[in-house]
Design a protein around this motif. Structure first.
Motif, PDB file in Angstrom:
ATOM      1  N   LYS A  56       0.858  -1.191   0.000  1.00  0.00           N
ATOM      2  CA  LYS A  56       0.000   0.000   0.000  1.00  0.00           C
ATOM      3  C   LYS A  56       0.887   1.231   0.000  1.00  0.00           C
ATOM      4  N   THR A  57       0.327   2.340  -0.485  1.00  0.00           N
ATOM      5  CA  THR A  57       1.112   3.583  -0.498  1.00  0.00           C
ATOM      6  C   THR A  57       0.559   4.656   0.418  1.00  0.00           C
ATOM      7  N   ARG A  92       5.454  -5.501   2.673  1.00  0.00           N
ATOM      8  CA  ARG A  92       5.443  -6.886   3.154  1.00  0.00           C
ATOM      9  C   ARG A  92       6.863  -7.424   3.103  1.00  0.00           C
ATOM     10  N   TRP A  93       7.289  -7.974   4.209  1.00  0.00           N
ATOM     11  CA  TRP A  93       8.610  -8.595   4.314  1.00  0.00           C
ATOM     12  C   TRP A  93       8.375 -10.008   4.808  1.00  0.00           C
ATOM     13  N   GLY A  94       8.668 -10.988   3.987  1.00  0.00           N
ATOM     14  CA  GLY A  94       8.383 -12.368   4.344  1.00  0.00           C
ATOM     15  C   GLY A  94       6.910 -12.668   4.116  1.00  0.00           C
ATOM     16  N   PRO A  95       6.509 -13.877   4.410  1.00  0.00           N
ATOM     17  CA  PRO A  95       5.136 -14.271   4.101  1.00  0.00           C
ATOM     18  C   PRO A  95       4.064 -13.588   4.952  1.00  0.00           C
ATOM     19  N   ASN A  96       4.365 -13.264   6.203  1.00  0.00           N
ATOM     20  CA  ASN A  96       3.329 -12.746   7.101  1.00  0.00           C
ATOM     21  C   ASN A  96       3.724 -11.499   7.869  1.00  0.00           C
ATOM     22  N   THR A  97       4.787 -10.818   7.467  1.00  0.00           N
ATOM     23  CA  THR A  97       5.241  -9.636   8.201  1.00  0.00           C
ATOM     24  C   THR A  97       4.991  -8.395   7.365  1.00  0.00           C
ATOM     25  N   PHE A  98       4.236  -7.464   7.937  1.00  0.00           N
ATOM     26  CA  PHE A  98       3.940  -6.205   7.261  1.00  0.00           C
ATOM     27  C   PHE A  98       4.555  -5.065   8.065  1.00  0.00           C
TER      28      PHE A  98
END
Length: 108
Positions: free
Chosen positions: A33-34, A40-46
């Motif tokens: 999103k901007t 998103r970094w990795g599968p489940n880390t925002f």
């Protein structure tokens, strides 16, 4: 000092030395999103905007330039991050702050 305590202290000293020699991690992420910025970094880390440090060159901004024959002019630079952009991040070891270094393309 008991042997177990001495070993534990040595372990802490070694871990501190390792961390001091490797003070950051370089990781990749994807802009999801901007407004507000989210990566998103990795599968489940925002990562939220409050965790991100974004340099001016990766934003839409006004830049003053000195153009020969025209003098100083204000130029609109459109270089903001967009959803789907792959970015390189530097994570401070042990920290929750990330510097967005630049865009990149996988496999290039």
């Amino acid at each position: 000092m008991a042997d177990a305590e001495w070993i534990d202290n040595m372990r802490k000293i070694v871990l501190q030395a390792v961390e001091a020699g490797d003070p950051c991690d370089i990781v990749s992420g994807t802009v999801t999103k901007t407004a507000p910025l989210e990566i998103r970094w990795g599968p489940n880390t925002f990562l939220a905007a409050s965790q991100l440090i974004v340099p001016q060159y990766l934003t839409d901004h006004i830049q003053t330039m000195d153009i020969p024959g025209m003098g100083e002019v204000n130029v609109s630079v459109k270089n903001g991050l967009a959803a789907g952009d792959e970015v390189l991040l530097i994570q401070k070891r042990g920290g929750q702050r990330y510097l967005v270094v630049d865009r990149w393309q996988k496999g290039v």
